[in-house]
Design a protein around this motif. Structure first.
Motif, PDB file in Angstrom:
ATOM      1  N   THR A 394      -6.141   5.073  18.795  1.00 52.05           N
ATOM      2  CA  THR A 394      -4.174   5.647  18.443  1.00 52.05           C
ATOM      3  C   THR A 394      -4.272   5.658  16.785  1.00 52.05           C
ATOM      4  N   SER A 395      -5.447   5.532  16.563  1.00 54.25           N
ATOM      5  CA  SER A 395      -4.530   6.057  14.561  1.00 54.25           C
ATOM      6  C   SER A 395      -6.061   6.899  14.234  1.00 54.25           C
ATOM      7  N   ARG A 396      -5.607   7.373  13.480  1.00 55.37           N
ATOM      8  CA  ARG A 396      -6.036   8.585  12.305  1.00 55.37           C
ATOM      9  C   ARG A 396      -6.193   8.700  11.143  1.00 55.37           C
ATOM     10  N   VAL A 397      -7.089   7.652  10.066  1.00 55.38           N
ATOM     11  CA  VAL A 397      -6.237   7.875   8.637  1.00 55.38           C
ATOM     12  C   VAL A 397      -7.665   8.586   8.466  1.00 55.38           C
ATOM     13  N   ARG A 398      -7.009   9.794   7.139  1.00 51.24           N
ATOM     14  CA  ARG A 398      -8.097  10.550   6.434  1.00 51.24           C
ATOM     15  C   ARG A 398      -8.137   9.771   4.919  1.00 51.24           C
ATOM     16  N   VAL A 399      -9.485   9.146   5.067  1.00 49.53           N
ATOM     17  CA  VAL A 399      -9.581   9.174   2.896  1.00 49.53           C
ATOM     18  C   VAL A 399     -10.227  10.267   1.830  1.00 49.53           C
ATOM     19  N   VAL A 416      -2.032   9.495   6.473  1.00 53.49           N
ATOM     20  CA  VAL A 416      -2.146   8.927   8.477  1.00 53.49           C
ATOM     21  C   VAL A 416      -1.441  10.838   8.824  1.00 53.49           C
ATOM     22  N   GLU A 417      -3.330  10.448   9.751  1.00 53.04           N
ATOM     23  CA  GLU A 417      -3.266  11.720  10.426  1.00 53.04           C
ATOM     24  C   GLU A 417      -2.448  11.807  12.396  1.00 53.04           C
ATOM     25  N   ALA A 418      -2.489  10.593  12.644  1.00 52.02           N
ATOM     26  CA  ALA A 418      -2.670   9.442  13.664  1.00 52.02           C
ATOM     27  C   ALA A 418      -1.806   8.447  13.839  1.00 52.02           C
ATOM     28  N   ALA A 419      -0.775   7.961  14.631  1.00 57.05           N
ATOM     29  CA  ALA A 419      -0.503   6.808  14.775  1.00 57.05           C
ATOM     30  C   ALA A 419       0.350   6.436  15.356  1.00 57.05           C
ATOM     31  N   PRO A 420       0.738   5.073  15.967  1.00 59.24           N
ATOM     32  CA  PRO A 420       1.635   4.666  16.971  1.00 59.24           C
ATOM     33  C   PRO A 420       2.950   4.881  16.448  1.00 59.24           C
ATOM     34  N   LYS A 421       4.006   4.527  17.955  1.00 65.95           N
ATOM     35  CA  LYS A 421       5.405   5.504  17.216  1.00 65.95           C
ATOM     36  C   LYS A 421       5.672   3.948  16.466  1.00 65.95           C
ATOM     37  N   ASN A 422       5.377   2.887  16.750  1.00 67.45           N
ATOM     38  CA  ASN A 422       6.173   2.574  16.156  1.00 67.45           C
ATOM     39  C   ASN A 422       5.662   1.365  14.911  1.00 67.45           C
ATOM     40  N   ALA A 423       4.198   2.128  13.682  1.00 64.52           N
ATOM     41  CA  ALA A 423       3.997   2.145  12.750  1.00 64.52           C
ATOM     42  C   ALA A 423       4.821   2.301  11.617  1.00 64.52           C
ATOM     43  N   THR A 424       5.160   1.941  10.487  1.00 65.68           N
ATOM     44  CA  THR A 424       6.185   2.603   9.274  1.00 65.68           C
ATOM     45  C   THR A 424       5.387   2.387   8.205  1.00 65.68           C
ATOM     46  N   VAL A 471      -0.362  -3.100  13.668  1.00 64.15           N
ATOM     47  CA  VAL A 471      -0.131  -2.067  14.838  1.00 64.15           C
ATOM     48  C   VAL A 471      -1.942  -1.744  15.035  1.00 64.15           C
ATOM     49  N   THR A 472      -2.776  -1.193  14.281  1.00 64.42           N
ATOM     50  CA  THR A 472      -3.568  -0.765  13.474  1.00 64.42           C
ATOM     51  C   THR A 472      -3.879  -1.346  12.784  1.00 64.42           C
ATOM     52  N   GLU A 473      -5.575  -1.439  13.214  1.00 60.57           N
ATOM     53  CA  GLU A 473      -6.457  -2.401  11.813  1.00 60.57           C
ATOM     54  C   GLU A 473      -7.267  -1.923  12.037  1.00 60.57           C
ATOM     55  N   LEU A 474      -7.884  -1.142  10.546  1.00 62.46           N
ATOM     56  CA  LEU A 474      -9.406  -0.626  10.637  1.00 62.46           C
ATOM     57  C   LEU A 474     -10.744  -1.119   9.659  1.00 62.46           C
ATOM     58  N   PRO A 475     -11.413  -1.426   9.872  1.00 65.23           N
ATOM     59  CA  PRO A 475     -12.370  -1.665   8.568  1.00 65.23           C
ATOM     60  C   PRO A 475     -12.439  -0.446   6.937  1.00 65.23           C
ATOM     61  N   PHE A 476     -11.969  -1.040   6.137  1.00 60.04           N
ATOM     62  CA  PHE A 476     -12.608  -0.427   4.768  1.00 60.04           C
ATOM     63  C   PHE A 476     -13.077  -1.076   3.958  1.00 60.04           C
ATOM     64  N   VAL A 477     -13.760  -0.112   3.319  1.00 63.98           N
ATOM     65  CA  VAL A 477     -15.246  -0.853   2.036  1.00 63.98           C
ATOM     66  C   VAL A 477     -15.026  -0.005   0.782  1.00 63.98           C
ATOM     67  N   MET A 478     -14.786  -0.317   0.507  1.00 61.09           N
ATOM     68  CA  MET A 478     -14.243  -0.053  -1.873  1.00 61.09           C
ATOM     69  C   MET A 478     -15.756  -0.484  -2.007  1.00 61.09           C
ATOM     70  N   THR A 479     -16.289   0.490  -2.698  1.00 55.95           N
ATOM     71  CA  THR A 479     -17.821  -0.166  -3.356  1.00 55.95           C
ATOM     72  C   THR A 479     -18.098   0.498  -5.566  1.00 55.95           C
ATOM     73  N   ARG A 480     -18.245  -0.676  -5.623  1.00 56.47           N
ATOM     74  CA  ARG A 480     -18.411  -0.046  -7.388  1.00 56.47           C
ATOM     75  C   ARG A 480     -20.033  -0.036  -7.943  1.00 56.47           C
ATOM     76  N   GLY A 481     -19.582   1.418  -8.082  1.00 56.14           N
ATOM     77  CA  GLY A 481     -20.795   1.776  -8.695  1.00 56.14           C
ATOM     78  C   GLY A 481     -21.040   3.248  -9.611  1.00 56.14           C
ATOM     79  N   ASP A 482     -21.928   3.921  -9.663  1.00 52.74           N
ATOM     80  CA  ASP A 482     -21.826   4.714 -10.496  1.00 52.74           C
ATOM     81  C   ASP A 482     -21.624   6.235  -8.974  1.00 52.74           C
TER      82      ASP A 482
END
Length: 857
Positions: A394-399, A416-424, A471-482
C-alpha cells in the motif's frame, strides 16, 4: 499481508565481451558484485539457443557452444542502434533483444546474490532489484544509447539512468580510494570498444572535459589480428585455410576457433614473456585435415603485430587531451590520476604506452578491478540518483539521502510516493522514542535525526493517521560510519559524444547548424528559430549526429501559411542521454522519433561498389576539397580492406562511415546534383571571406564587381539545382572553387610577410595542418601482411617523432614573444617540414608494394 521490501538500483556494465552487475547496500561499507560458484564475477556477453531445452542460454553456457552448429551471438554491442536482425536458433532478434537476454541474466543473478546475503533491515524484508543504471561507451551516439535503454526495458528493468563508462570508472576509484579533487584521464579498452575521457572532480562535482574513442576497436581486434597471423602461418605449412568469413558460416566458425586460440595466447603473454603453444587437432581445415599448431610465441613478436592498434588508442587519447586543453586548459601535465579500465588493459604493451605517455614519473596508472570497476561505479551512481525505496503493498517511500553519517546526526530526506488514504503524518520511531515526525507532503521532506551510540540505529518508518495510529510500518536502519565520496547533484557525469546538428530541407536547399556541440555537459536544452521559405505545405527537419540522421520531423502546415513564418525547434538531451526534439510551426507541433541507421546490405559486391563510388568521388574532387576528402577516405578504405574477410561487424561500420563521407562530399550514388548543396554553400562562403577581407583590386575586380560576379554565379547555381541540371551545377561549383583558390593565392602574393595578422593566420593554419597530420598518423591502419606491416609501423613511429621534433615543439616555441622576422622564418621552416611529412605519410600505404609505372627514362 505482503512482505515489506527494500529497493536500491543496481549498476550494470553491458560489455561487448563480458558484462557485470553490482549493488551498493544501504550501509555503503562495501560494494556487492555477483560472482558464480567458481568465483567468476563477469558474465560473457554471449547468447545461444539450446535446442533440447528449447530456451535461450546466456553467459558461459552460451560461450561454450563456440564452434558448434549452435554458435553463440557475441559482440552484439557493436550492432546496437542498427536496424538489423541476427539469427539465434529459430528466432530472428534485434540487437537490443539479444542484449535484453544478457540483462535478464544479470538481473536474475544479482537477485539471487541479494537473496542469499544477510539483510540489515531484517529477514522479513525482501531485497528487490527492479531499477538500474546501465553504462555505455562514451563515444556511443544517440541511436546506440536509445537501443541500450530499450534493451533494459525489454529485460523488465526500470532504467533510471545511462552513464558513460569512463565516468563510472572514475566514480568507483574516487569512492574506493577516497580520492580528493583532481583531473582524471580514463583509458577504457574493452573487448570491442575503446573510450578515453578527461574528467575534472572539484568538491564532489564531476565534469567531463573531453571524450574520444572508437566504437570498433578493442581486444577483439587484437585477437582477430593475431588469428589472421596464425592462419597465414598454417597456410604456409600446407593447411587449407583460405577462408571467407563474411560469406561462409563454416569458415566463420573455423576462424572463430583461431580467434579463440589467439585470445589464449594473448592472455598467456600478459603474464609471461614467452609462451609455448601446443594445440593438437584443434580444428579441421577445409579439406577435412586435422590442424595442429606447436611453437613458441614471444611477447615482442605479438606486440609488433598489434602495435598499430594500440597506437590508434594513443591518438584518441591525445585528441581528448587537446580538447581538454582547449576547453579547460587541462594538459597531460595536469592529470592527477590515470585510470585503466577494461580487460584489454592487461596487455603489457597497453600499460607501458599509457604509463610512458600520460603518467607522471612518480605515478603508475590505477588498475583496480579493471573488469568490474565500471559496474561498481555504476552501482555507486545508481544509489546516488535512485536513493532507497521502502514499501509494501500500500505504501512507497523514497529515501533521497544516504543512510550513513560520520557523526551522531543524520539528515534524512524522504519523499512519500504512495500512501494509504487515511495516512496524514510520517514519523521515525526507535522503540517508544520518536526520532522525527511531520505531516506528509507531496514535496520532499527533511528530518534531522540523532543517532544512537551503536553502529546501527534500527528504527521504524511509520505512516500514521491524524490521531497518531500507525497505518503502515516499514523497517528503517541508519548507520554510523565513513561516508565515502560520491558525485554531487551539480555533477554533469555525461556529455554529448558527437556534434548534434539540425538540417532543414526547404525548397530543395539544405541548411545545417550545430545545436549541441561535442562535449556539451548534460542535461542541456537549446532552441533554434528558422523561417519558412516557401508554401510547399510541409517543413522537413533532420537531426543528425555527426553525419548520421538520428531523428526526422515532418511538420505539415497550411499552404496558406505566409512565407517567413517562424519554425521553432527545441532539442533536449537529459543526463541519461535521452534525446528529444520538438518542432512548432504556426499551430502545428510535432515530436521527433529515433531512426537507427540501416545496416549495410551483405555481400562483397556491395563493398566493392562502395569502394568504386569512393574512387569516383576522389576523381571528381580536386584542390583543397579533394585533399580533405582523400585524407579521410584513404584511412577508411585501408581499414575496410583490413577487415574484409575477418570482421563483418567492423566492416559494416567502416562501410557506413565511408558511405556518409562520400555523400557529404560528393552526394549519393543516385544523385544527379553533385556535390551536395552544403558543399556549394561552403565554397561560396569561403570565396566571400577571401573577397571581403581584401582591400583594393583582386583578380582584376573591385568589391562591387566581385559582388555582381558572386551573385550571378549563385543565382545560376540555384536555378540549376531547382531544375536538376547536373552539368551546369557542376560547372558553377568548379568555377567557384577555382576562383576561391586563385583569389587566395593572389591575396597571399600581395600580403606583407611581416604583417602580424598574416603571421597569426599563418600560424593557425600550420597548427591545423600539423593536427591533421597527427590525426591521420594515429588513424593509419597498416597492412595485414606481416613483413609489410613491420615496415609500415616503423615508418609510422619515425614520422611521429619527426612531427614532434620538427613541427609541434617549434610551433609551441614560436608563441613565446619572438621577433616578427624570427617567427616568419620559423614558420617557413615548419611549413616545409609539414609538406615533407605529408608526402611521407602518403607513402606509408605503398611501402613494400609494387607499382605499374616504369622507371624514368
Amino acid at each position: 499481508m505482503a512482505m515489506p521490501y527494500l529497493d536500491r538500483a543496481i549498476g550494470i556494465d553491458l560489455g561487448t565481451t563480458n558484462s557485470e552487475v553490482a549493488w551498493l547496500p544501504p550501509d555503503e561499507r562495501d560494494l556487492v558484485i555477483h560472482a558464480d560458484r567458481f568465483g567468476r564475477r563477469t558474465v560473457p556477453s554471449a547468447v545461444s539457443w539450446d535446442e533440447k531445452a528449447s530456451q535461450f542460454v546466456v553467459g558461459h553456457a552460451a560461450r561454450n557452444k563456440r564452434g558448434t552448429t549452435a554458435s553463440p551471438i557475441e559482440s552484439i554491442k557493436r550492432k546496437m542502434g542498427q536496424k538489423t536482425k541476427v539469427k539465434v536458433g529459430p528466432h530472428e532478434l534485434s540487437p537490443e533483444e539479444v542484449s535484453s537476454k544478457i540483462l535478464v541474466e544479470l538481473r536474475d543473478r544479482i537477485r539471487e546474490t541479494l537473496t542469499q546475503r544477510p539483510n540489515a533491515f531484517g529477514t522479513d524484508v525482501e531485497t528487490r532489484a527492479t531499477r538500474a543504471v546501465i553504462t555505455v561507451p562514451a563515444y556511443f551516439d544517440a541511436p546506440q544509447v536509445e537501443a541500450t535503454r530499450r534493451a533494459g526495458e525489454l529485460a523488465g528493468l526500470d532504467v533510471i539512468g545511462i552513464l558513460q563508462e569512463p565516468t563510472a570508472a572514475a566514480i568507483y576509484h574516487t569512492w574506493k580510494r577516497r580520492l580528493g579533487d583532481g583531473n582524471f584521464l580514463v583509458y577504457d579498452l574493452g573487448g570491442g570498444t575503446f573510450d578515453v575521457s578527461v574528467l575534472r572532480c572539484l568538491g564532489g562535482e564531476y565534469q567531463v572535459l573531453a571524450i574520444d574513442g572508437d566504437n570498433f576497436l578493442g581486444g577483439d581486434d587484437f585477437d582477430r589480428r593475431y588469428a589472421e597471423h596464425l592462419r597465414k602461418e598454417l597456410v604456409q605449412k600446407g593447411y587449407a585455410l583460405d577462408l571467407d568469413v563474411k560469406g561462409s558460416e563454416d569458415d566463420r566458425r573455423l576462424f572463430a576457433r583461431l580467434v579463440h586460440l589467439a585470445q589464449e595466447i594473448k592472455e598467456s603473454l600478459s603474464i609471461t614473456d614467452v609462451v609455448h603453444v601446443n594445440k593438437s587437432d584443434f580444428v579441421k581445415d577445409k579439406s577435412g585435415e586435422s590442424v595442429s599448431y606447436e611453437g613458441d610465441v614471444g611477447r615482442a613478436e605479438y606486440e609488433a603485430i598489434i602495435a598499430d592498434l594500440v597506437e590508434t588508442t594513443m591518438g584518441c587519447s591525445e585528441r581528448a587531451l587537446a580538447r581538454a586543453h582547449e576547453v579547460a586548459n587541462v594538459t597531460a601535465a595536469d592529470i592527477d590520476h590515470v585510470i585503466l579500465v577494461g580487460g584489454s588493459t592487461r596487455v603489457p604493451l597497453v600499460v607501458r604506452r599509457v604509463t610512458e605517455a600520460f603518467c607522471k614519473k612518480e605515478n603508475e596508472p590505477l588498475r583496480d578491478d579493471v573488469d568490474t570497476c565500471v559496474a561498481l561505479g555504476a552501482a555507486v551512481h545508481a544509489a546516488h540518483i535512485g536513493g532507497t525505496l521502502l514499501g509494501d503493498e500500500t505504501s512507497r517511500v523514497r529515501v533521497n539521502t544516504p543512510l550513513v553519517a560520520s557523526g551522531d546526526r543524520l539528515r534524512v530526506g524522504l519523499t512519500v510516493e504512495a500512501a494509504p488514504k487515511n495516512a496524514t503524518h510520517i514519523a521515525l520511531w526507535q522503540g517508544e522514542r520518536a526520532l522525527a515526525e511531520g505531516a506528509i507532503s507531496q514535496e520532499p521532506m527533511r528530518f534531522d535525526v540523532v543517532l544512537g551510540e551503536a553502529e546501527e540505529t534500527k528504527a521504524t518508518l511509520a505512516l500514521q493517521s491524524p490521531v497518531g495510529a500507525p497505518v503502515t510500518e516499514l523497517p528503517f536502519v541508519m548507520t554510523r560510519g565513513d561516508l565515502r565520496p560520491r558525485p554531487t547533484a551539480l555533477s554533469r557525469a555525461s556529455v554529448v559524444a558527437k556534434d548534434i546538428s539540425l538540417e532543414v530541407v526547404r525548397g530543395g536547399r539544405r541548411e545545417r547548424k550545430v545545436l549541441l556541440s561535442r562535449g556539451t555537459g548534460l542535461p542541456s536544452q537549446v532552441t533554434q528559430v528558422f523561417f519558412t521559405a516557401d508554401q510547399s505545405g510541409a517543413v522537413v527537419l533532420r537531426i543528425l549526429q555527426n553525419r548520421l540522421p538520428i531523428k526526422t520531423l515532418v511538420v505539415e502546415v497550411p499552404r496558406e501559411l505566409p512565407v517567413g513564418s517562424p519554425v521553432e525547434v527545441t532539442l533536449r538531451c537529459d543526463e541519461s542521454m535521452r534525446l528529444e526534439a520538438q518542432a512548432t510551426v504556426g499551430s502545428q507541433q510535432i515530436d521527433a522519433h529515433i531512426e537507427p541507421p540501416q545496416a549495410l546490405p551483405g555481400g562483397a559486391p556491395d563493398v566493392e561498389a562502395l569502394l568504386e563510388q569512393a574512387e569516383k568521388a576522389r576523381r571528381a574532387l580536386w584542390g583543397g576539397l579533394g585533399f580533405e576528402f582523400a585524407r579521410d577516405a584513404d584511412l577508411l578504405v585501408v581499414g575496410i580492406r583490413e577487415v574484409l574477410h575477418t570482421d563483418p561487424d567492423k566492416l559494416e561500420a567502416l562501410c557506413l562511415r565511408l558511405r556518409h563521407l562520400v555523400e557529404e562530399f560528393h552526394g549519393g550514388a543516385a544523385d544527379q546534383i553533385v556535390p551536395p548543396m552544403a558543399r556549394m554553400e561552403e565554397a561560396f562562403d569561403v570565396l566571400r571571406r577571401v573577397v571581403y577581407r581584401t582591400e583594393g583590386i583582386l583578380l582584376g575586380m573591385d568589391r562591387a564587381e566581385w559582388d555582381t560576379r558572386i551573385d550571378t554565379l549563385y543565382d545560376k547555381a540555384i536555378a540549376a539545382h531547382e531544375v536538376g541540371d547536373g552539368p551546369t551545377w557542376r560547372r558553377v561549383f568548379n568555377e567557384v572553387q577555382a576562383l576561391c583558390e586563385t583569389a587566395y593565392q593572389e591575396e597571399f602574393s600581395t600580403m606583407r610577410l611581416d604583417d602580424p595578422a598574416y603571421i597569426q593566420r599563418r600560424m593557425m593554419g600550420l597548427t591545423f595542418r600539423a593536427q591533421r597530420v597527427e590525426q591521420a598518423l594515429s588513424e593509419l591502419v597498416p597492412s595485414t601482411t606481416d613483413e609489410i606491416r613491420v615496415m609500415q609501423v616503423a615508418e609510422q613511429r619515425r614520422i611521429g617523432k619527426w612531427l614532434e621534433d620538427s613541427v609541434t615543439k617549434p610551433l609551441h616555441g614560436l608563441k613565446d614573444g619572438k621577433e616578427v622576422s624570427e617567427v616568419r622564418r620559423g614558420l617557413e621552416q615548419i611549413d616545409a617540414e609539414i609538406e615533407r611529412l605529408e608526402a611521407a605519410l602518403e607513402r606509408i600505404p605503398s611501402i613494400g608494394l609494387v607499382t605499374d609505372r616504369g622507371a624514368a627514362g
